[in-house]
Structure formats: C-alpha cells, structure tokens
Design an enzyme around this catalytic site. Structure first.
Site, PDB file in Angstrom:
ATOM      1  N   LYS A   1      42.752  23.019  -3.909  1.00 44.10           N
ATOM      2  CA  LYS A   1      43.364  22.182  -4.949  1.00 44.10           C
ATOM      3  C   LYS A   1      42.944  22.636  -6.335  1.00 44.10           C
ATOM      4  CE  LYS A   1      41.782  18.357  -3.433  1.00 44.10           C
ATOM      5  NZ  LYS A   1      41.091  19.030  -2.315  1.00 44.10           N
TER       6      LYS A   1
ATOM      7  N   THR B   1      41.847  25.600  -7.154  1.00 42.54           N
ATOM      8  CA  THR B   1      42.408  26.928  -7.389  1.00 42.54           C
ATOM      9  C   THR B   1      43.876  26.838  -7.792  1.00 42.54           C
ATOM     10  OG1 THR B   1      40.912  27.721  -5.663  1.00 42.54           O
ATOM     11  CG2 THR B   1      42.626  29.225  -6.385  1.00 42.54           C
TER      12      THR B   1
ATOM     13  N   ARG C   1      37.456  17.604 -12.142  1.00 44.05           N
ATOM     14  CA  ARG C   1      36.212  16.857 -11.993  1.00 44.05           C
ATOM     15  C   ARG C   1      35.019  17.801 -12.073  1.00 44.05           C
ATOM     16  NH1 ARG C   1      36.951  14.403  -6.319  1.00 44.05           N
ATOM     17  NH2 ARG C   1      38.096  16.354  -6.086  1.00 44.05           N
TER      18      ARG C   1
ATOM     19  N   LYS D   1      30.249  22.753   1.059  1.00 46.78           N
ATOM     20  CA  LYS D   1      31.489  23.209   0.447  1.00 46.78           C
ATOM     21  C   LYS D   1      31.297  24.319  -0.569  1.00 46.78           C
ATOM     22  CE  LYS D   1      35.598  21.417  -1.923  1.00 46.78           C
ATOM     23  NZ  LYS D   1      36.125  20.353  -2.755  1.00 46.78           N
TER      24      LYS D   1
ATOM     25  N   ALA E   1      36.496  11.348  -3.594  1.00 49.01           N
ATOM     26  CA  ALA E   1      37.726  10.626  -3.241  1.00 49.01           C
ATOM     27  C   ALA E   1      37.586   9.868  -1.938  1.00 49.01           C
ATOM     28  CB  ALA E   1      38.886  11.603  -3.147  1.00 49.01           C
TER      29      ALA E   1
ATOM     30  N   PHE F   1      41.024  15.486  -2.270  1.00 54.45           N
ATOM     31  CA  PHE F   1      41.516  15.440  -0.894  1.00 54.45           C
ATOM     32  C   PHE F   1      43.043  15.281  -0.831  1.00 54.45           C
ATOM     33  CE2 PHE F   1      37.029  13.876  -0.338  1.00 54.45           C
ATOM     34  CZ  PHE F   1      36.549  15.082   0.152  1.00 54.45           C
TER      35      PHE F   1
ATOM     36  N   PHE G   1      46.766  32.734   1.964  1.00 56.35           N
ATOM     37  CA  PHE G   1      45.609  33.506   2.370  1.00 56.35           C
ATOM     38  C   PHE G   1      46.096  34.858   2.906  1.00 56.35           C
ATOM     39  CE2 PHE G   1      43.879  29.476   1.802  1.00 56.35           C
ATOM     40  CZ  PHE G   1      42.507  29.446   2.003  1.00 56.35           C
TER      41      PHE G   1
ATOM     42  N   TRP H   1      45.288  33.374  -6.404  1.00 56.05           N
ATOM     43  CA  TRP H   1      43.956  33.875  -6.058  1.00 56.05           C
ATOM     44  C   TRP H   1      43.871  35.386  -6.237  1.00 56.05           C
ATOM     45  CZ3 TRP H   1      41.830  36.901  -2.006  1.00 56.05           C
ATOM     46  CH2 TRP H   1      40.424  36.858  -1.926  1.00 56.05           C
TER      47      TRP H   1
END
Length: 921
Positions: A372, A374, A396, A407, A626, A657, A745, A774
C-alpha cells in the site's frame, strides 16, 4: 481628531501605548456626482511669447480657460472611471468570496493631513476597509519597521500606504513591505519588474500612473515629444523615465539646482516637477502648448506658500486625486491576486530524474506486506513528476514494533520510496516518543492519585492539591474547571465546605476499573499482563495491568483526528482513564494533567514534510494501527496537503490493511472528524495475496515462499479473486468509485495479471491497472495515475454506513454483516455491560472502531477468501472518548504484538565508519 462624515460612523480605535489603530468600514455608494469627484482643480497654462523671451512681462501670457475646463473635466472623468472600475472589480471579488474584506492599511506619523484624508475618502468611495495606524510624530525607523512587518503577516491587509515624512521612507522600509502589498509600487522588486517589462507581475506606481493617465487624455500623441522631470528622485524618477520612454518620449531629468534647468525647460513639451525647489519657474521659460504636472501634492502632505508662488500654482495640473484612485485600484487588484493565489496553481516542481537499474539494487517488498505504501508513493510520483499535476502523499509514521519485528520498515520499496528512509523508519521527529511520554504521564498520574487518596485525609489532600504560596492559596485553571463540573461555583479555596472539599479532592478511582494502560513502542509479549506497585513504598497498593504498543494509545488516535491545538487539548482532557467506585468516568481533566499533555504534544501535532525518490512531497504524520485503532494518517496532514495542491490537485492518503478495516474506519471515523469526502478508492492487490485467499499455503516471515506463489496458478488466482470482489463491494457500500492497483511482482505472469484485471473490472472496479513503480518509479504507475484522475472526475455519491444515532449494538451489527459478511454478532456479558454503561454516560452517539484481525474478513485469521456463516464474537467494548469512538474487541485481538523467532533486527546493522545503516527495509 475629527473624522470626515463619510468615515466617522465606522471608525473603531485601539490604543497600544503610543500607537493607535483605527479601523474604517467602506463608505456607502455615492448618490451624486459631487460625491464621486474630489474637489481639486486640474489646471494647465499655455504660454505665448511676444518677444524673444525675457521675464514675466516680456510678452503676453494668456490662460486658456476653456482648455483648463476641458482638462479639469478630463481629470474628474479619469478619477471617476478608475473608481467605478475598482468598485466593479471589488464587487466581483466579494461576490465570489464573501469572506474576504479587502483592507488598506495606512501607516502615519502624527496627525492626519490633506493627503491622508484624500486617500481615506477614496478608499471609502471604492468600498475598501481602512486600517489607520497612528505612530508618534517623532517615531523611529525601528518602530515603523515593526509595524510594516506586522502588516505583512496580516492576511486581512491587501495594501500598505506609508504616509510618513521623507526621513522615514528609507529603502530599508520600502523594501520591507511585501511586494504584493506595496500599493505605491516603489519597492525594488516592483520597480525591477516594471523596468524589465513584467508589469503584470507587480503593482504599478499610482503617482506615475496618474501622470500617464493625465497625459493620455491629450489629443496629441506623446511619441517624439520631450519630457523634463525636475526634482524627481529615487524609484519615482526611474519609473516615470521608463514609462514615458516606452511611449516614445525623450526624457531629461534635472535637479532644481542645475545650471541647465532653464535650457531644458525651454525645449520641453511636458514638465513634471516635485520636491522643494529654490528656483522660480518663470512663464517665459515655457514654450507654447507645454503640459505642466505637479506631483508634489500626491507625494507630500502640504506645500508651502512660498513654493506655490515660485511655481505659479494656478498653472499646474495636480494629480493627487487620480493617484489616490489608482492606489485604491492597486489594493483591489492585490486582493484579486490573493484570491487567485488561493486557487489551483500548477507547481513549478522539478522532479528528480530516476535511472532505474535491473535488477533493482535496493530494498524489496516485505514478506507480509502487499505494497500500500509503495503504491501510494508510486502514484504520487506518477501524478506529480510525470503528469505534472499537484499531488501530495500522506503516510503514517511507522512504529518501531514492526520495524524491528516482523514487517520491517514502511518507507515503500524499490524506486517508490520515501527518503531519507532511515529517518522515516526510526525516530523521525520524535512524535511517537512524545505520545509515549504523554501516555505514560497519565498512567503515572492515575496510580499516584489512587495511592495518595488511599493514604491521606481530605484535609491533607486539599492542602497539597491547593497549597499556600507566599501566603496565598488559589486554584489552578484546570482545578477551577473540575469545580465547575462538580457544580461548585466558587473560586476562593477558603470558602469550600468540608463536603465540597471531599468531592473536589477524591476521584475515588476503582483500581479494578482503570482502563488506561502504559505503552512502549516495542513488540514485547511479556508486557501483555504485569503487576505494578509491588515495592514497599507503594504500601501494598498493587494491581494488575498491561502495556500496549505505543501506536495503540488513545493519544495517537487523537493526534490523527485532531484539527488543531485547541481541539487536541480538548480531546486530551476528555480521555477517560477509568471509573470511580460509584461508576462515574474519570478523565484526564479530573487528574489535572491535560495542560502538561498538550505541552508534550505541541510539536508532535505538526506533520513532517519529506519527499519521494523523484522529489515529490510527502506528509508523514501519526501512525495508529488499523487492526487495533482507526489506522489512518492524520486529518491535519490531509487538510494541509489539500490546501497546498489546490482545487485541481490530488492528495493520496493511506489507510491501513484492507477495505474491511482501514477503509471502513477511514470513511466512518476519519471522514466524520474531518468533513472530507473521498473522490476515489485505490484498492491494492497482489497475485500472491489472491493466491493465498484462493487456498494457497500459509506464508511465514523469514521462510522462502512456497512454489504456489512463484509458479503460475490461474486456479488459485481465480478463487482468490472472490476476496477482491468483496473488497470492491465494501467500497461501493460508501458510494465511492474504485480503481484496483495490481502491485506487480517479478514472479507474476501475464496470464495471471490479465485474469485479475478482467475479474476486477467485471466486479465493478472503474479500472484495474498493473503497476510497476517498484522497478520503474513513477513512470511505472502512469497508467494508474490516469485511471485515478478519470475516476476522481466522476460524480461521487459518498455516504456513511450508519447514522451516529444508531444504537451501539446496531452499529457493530451493521459493520459485521455488511462489511465482514457475518450472520450476526455475539456479545459477551462484559461487552453487554460496557455498552449499557456507555449508553448511560451519553457515549452512544460515537462511531465504532472495530479491533479485529487484518488477516481475514472474519475474526478467524486462518479463514481466507470470503468466509460466510459465522457469528462475530465481541469479547469486550472499550471507549476512546477523547479520540471520539467506541472500540469493540473482536475475538482474541491483542493490543501488544510479540516478536517472532527471527525478528527483523537480525539484519539491521550500522557501519561505524560511514554511519551507513543496512537491513532497515
């Protein structure tokens, strides 16, 4: 001082020491022609020589009365036209922006004079407000400078007129005035703009404009004529030279003391004078048809009688009323420019050029993150750097719990990152530390108050809470507030009765009903249940409690939802820390700690400005989770970003999320608090996440991905799209269009990508776009940016999921059934009792913030896809009154994460020579 009739009724005077400030409202519209014009004659004398040119008597000097009347009428007409034009422009500004009140500030030394009175009257005719600041006649340059700086920062002032003696009109003073408020057009910047030909970018000199206006009323063209400027100095001389030369005139300048003055004047077609000259200008010096203009009355308060004799005042055209009207026109146009600058303006942002390498040399997406942050960063890079649209990202601030736990960091990945990434993921500006300090100050105050009330009498408590200082006892402001809430309307500590003293000093907090927890910004599972107060000094007053992670603090939620310091302080004061033995809520205000909390949080309320790899702006502010809070960046960051991007710009704000948690709370909680309505939802999806929801094996951090997530598997993808379809449906519950951003990906295949995009669009998404930010930065998300722009242009039908008047139980049931897909909810006895208590306290009109796992639409983390046929268990219900929501705890939801077997900190290191940080992804 007596005010003119036009202004007397609207004047308000404020005295500040020797300084007076007078405020005038706009004058009513004139009803007669006499009111419209200023009674100052415009005069011009034409000389004819009968002889060769001697003195005053050597020829006949004949004044053309008919021409004088014509020019006088032209002067009046010019003034009237400028006033009418300015009134019309002002009316259009006020009509479009009723809140604006264009104001001219007049800064003077001493009493009013004729020039000042004329400008005040002219402001009234145009319809401007006037702020008159009266300094002492013998004021200093520093005092003038202080007032100018104050006026520069006053958003209600659109023009500053310095009615000061020449000794105070230094270049320092003139250049201190903001160019957009320099209504005399004499600052170096405004003069430079004129000289360079950029007239439209600044404010022109009203005195020079009046001279040009007067000359323009002549039938004869100016090109090829000669003008002499006598006694003019500084900016006005430069301005007039440039303007007259641009009309094709030859311009000569002269001092009053110049030996060549008579020779220059004899050749002149136009003579413009100002200053105090000692030379008498004889009529025989002027050739027939010459135009004589006296600027002195438009610049200096009074002219001496001797000068009037020297200049044969009846023969000179004065420009004071025209220049005053043009000065007001500058104020109006300054206000128009101010309004235009509040509108959308494309930024002159110079993006940083990326040179993507393959393979990408830096960080990779985290094993359990789907991108999210990214996508948010890639999208704003595409909007700003490639589509050239004003755009801001609002993210955030990461908690150090996940950063060192499972994470990892949250700065984005690859060529879509926030930089500097290390500061972003660590302490940044210390906001989370400030929250930790404030939160734990409340916790310390709670336990200390319980101890002191248990070990002291009412009298002893009162003497310590309201001590005598230098023989005087007084309540602090926050104590007076508590007295008022108790219904005790007294301010003298000596007048309270014993019963009132007891009510005041005893919060009577029930240790078993304290709801406020200590916090730390670390994943520490052994703090989930602790005992405090075990030392002998606490006299046996121990109790069981727990630590939460810092971002679960109610103070973090307040920071994310507040709109300013006053609101934040009010919310902090309303925080409920527990209940008294009689069942009454006890707040931070009751503890007396609110002011201290506001002091600790005064800097944390400011968003941090950062940038992406392509140099586009990012606000980083607040960081509530969240799953255990409302999970969104701050309202303040969104509001500031919206103001900065303008009406046509874009703000991309992140919600934690999925649509069932972060988005639902964004709509039902954050949008209620901010009053903002979203234009479009960007729903982030990945092939691997859809495979997991389609029945793929579990994924564990630090363990290589199973082959199902690496090899093509269209069946798993197709099955998992049921979850994507449900997420789109949830967004549509709120009436907002959805764009699906498929975060690509390197293991994703074209067939899998095409399948997801087709299913997403068939499920109601406005668009579904593969994103390659990315590997390519903003260029890899240009298609997404176009899709977002198109979707945002659609008409929004935003609506809330429930009314605040709906009972708490029904709010919970609505979310469970419509968002999660539950058949119903099941309340534990404790949850039911809490809801009844909140109803009694009047908290039932607050929105609901569900504390639920993010790993499933249900309360069961292992139930993927779209679970059905389940009952949602509500274990407990708590209240964050300061933040402004009720939060039910679903299932076994924990507010303190734990560390895994192999935390991220194994890979984080520092090079002691270069101070380079590695492994902080």
């Amino acid at each position: 001082m007596k005010l003119s009739a036009a202004f007397r009724h609207a004047c308000r005077t404020h005295r500040c020491g020797a300084r007076q400030v007078k405020l005038f409202g706009p004058r009513r519209s004139p009803t007669t022609r006499g009111e419209m014009s200023v009674c100052l004659p415009v005069r011009e004398t034409h000389f004819t020589s009968g002889g060769g040119g001697g003195g005053a008597g050597s020829g006949s000097s004949v004044q053309s009365l008919s021409l004088q009347k014509t020019l006088s009428a032209a002067h009046e007409n010019a003034t009237r036209e400028i006033i009418q034009r300015s009134r019309a422009e002002l009316a259009s500004v006020v009509k479009a922006h009723p809140a604006i009140k264009p104001t001219l500030a007049i800064l003077q030394a001493g009493e009013d004079d004729r020039l000042l009175e004329m400008n005040k009257k002219m402001a009234g005719k145009v319809g401007l407000n006037v702020m008159q600041i009266c300094l002492p006649r013998q004021c200093t340059e520093e005092e003038v400078l202080e007032e100018v700086l104050r006026l520069n920062e006053d958003a209600n002032v659109h023009g500053v007129f310095l009615c000061l003696p020449p000794s105070l009109l230094s270049r320092r003073i003139l250049n201190t005035i903001k160019p957009e408020k320099d209504v005399d057009g004499v600052s170096d910047l405004n003069v430079g703009r004129l000289v360079s030909g950029a007239l439209s970018e600044g404010l022109p000199s009203p005195v020079a404009g009046a001279v040009l206006e007067l000359l323009a009323r002549h039938d004869a063209p100016l090109a090829g004529k000669t003008a002499v400027l006598v006694g003019l100095e500084g900016p006005l001389k430069v301005i007039l030279q440039v303007l007259l030369q641009s009309d094709g005139m030859e311009v000569q300048t002269s001092l009053w003391s110049s030996d060549s003055l008579q020779k220059l004047i004899r050749r002149a077609d136009v003579v413009v004078v100002t200053g105090t000259g000692s030379v008498e200008l004889l009529p025989s010096w002027f050739k027939p048809g010459v135009t004589l203009v006296n600027c002195r009355s438009a610049l200096m308060p009074e002219s001496s009688a001797s000068e009037e004799r020297r200049m044969d005042a009846e023969s000179w055209a004065e420009i004071d009323s025209i220049s005053a009207a043009l000065r007001m026109q500058n104020v109006v146009r300054s206000s128009m420019s101010w309004v235009e600058n509040q509108q959308y303006q494309p930024w002159t942002l110079r993006p940083l050029k990326l040179q993507p390498l393959s393979p990408v040399p830096s960080i990779t997406p985290t094993p359990l993150g789907e991108g999210k942050s990214t996508v948010t960063i890639g999208l704003v890079q595409a909007l700003s750097a490639h589509l050239k649209l004003n755009s801001f990202a609002c993210l955030r601030q990461p908690s150090q719990g996940p950063t060192f736990g499972v994470k990892g960091g949250a700065a984005g990945g690859g060529y879509a990152q926030v930089i500097p990434m290390e500061e972003f993921n660590l302490h940044l500006t210390g906001d989370i530390h400030a929250i930790t300090a404030a939160n734990n100050l409340v916790a310390a105050a709670v336990d200390a108050r319980i101890l002191h009330e248990a070990t002291q009498s009412d009298k002893a408590l009162y003497n310590r809470l309201v001590p005598s200082v230098n023989g005087v006892r007084r309540f602090s402001p926050i104590q007076l507030g508590r007295l008022q809430r108790l219904g005790i309307n007294k301010s003298d500590p000596s007048t309270l009765t014993p019963e009132e003293v007891s009510s005041f000093v005893r919060l009577d907090l029930d240790p078993a009903k304290v709801t406020w927890q200590r916090v730390v910004d670390t994943n520490d599972r052994f703090l989930r249940k602790i005992t405090v107060g075990q030392a002998n000094t606490e006299k046996g007053h121990s109790r069981q409690t727990q630590f939460d992670i810092a971002v679960a603090s109610e103070i973090m939620a307040i920071l994310a939802l507040t709109d300013g310091l006053a609101d934040m302080k009010s919310r902090l004061g309303r925080m409920v820390v527990g209940s008294s033995r009689s069942g009454q809520p006890v707040t931070a205000d009751d503890l007396g700690v609110t002011g201290a909390l506001a002091v600790l949080m005064k800097d944390a309320i400011k968003p941090t400005l950062m940038q992406t790899l392509e140099g586009t702006p990012v606000f980083v502010h607040a960081g509530p989770f969240a799953n255990i809070a409302h999970g969104n960046s701050s309202v303040l960051a969104d509001q500031l970003a919206l103001k900065l991007v303008g009406k046509e710009g874009y703000v991309v704000t992140e919600a934690g999320f999925g649509a069932d948690i972060g988005m639902e709370k964004f709509f039902n909680i954050k949008c209620r608090a901010s009053g903002l309505k979203p234009d479009v939802v960007v729903l982030v999806a990945t092939i691997r996440a859809l495979k997991m929801h389609g029945g793929g094996p579990s994924v564990t951090a630090g363990v290589p991905l199973p082959k199902e997530y690496i090899d093509e598997d269209l069946h798993l993808v197709s099955e998992g799209c049921s979850n994507l379809k449900k997420q789109i449906e949830i967004a549509h519950l709120f009436g907002v269009p959805v764009v699906v951003a498929l975060n690509i990906f390197k293991t994703d295949t074209e067939a899998e990508i095409d399948l997801v995009c087709r299913i997403a669009e068939a499920s109601g998404a406005s668009a579904a776009v593969p994103c390659h930010h990315w590997t390519r930065g903003g260029r890899g998300s240009v298609e997404l940016a176009h899709a977002v722009k198109e979707a945002a242009a659609q008409k929004s039908h935003f609506r809330f999921l429930y009314s605040l008047q709906t009972p708490i139980v029904e709010k919970i049931r609505t979310i469970a059934q419509k968002v999660y897909g539950a058949d119903d909810i099941e309340l534990s006895p404790e949850a039911q009792a809490k809801i009844e208590y909140y109803n009694q306290q009047g908290f039932d009109t607050l929105p609901v913030c569900m504390a639920k796992t993010h790993l499933s639409l249900s309360h069961m983390p292992d139930k993927k896809g779209v679970p059905t046929g389940f009952i949602l268990p509500i274990r407990d219900v708590r209240a964050s009154i300061g933040a402004g929501f009720i939060y039910p705890l679903v299932g076994t939801m924990s507010t303190m994460p734990g560390l895994p077997t192999r935390p991220c900190f194994y890979d984080i290191d520092l090079d002691p020579n270069t101070e380079e940080i590695t492994g902080l992804f």
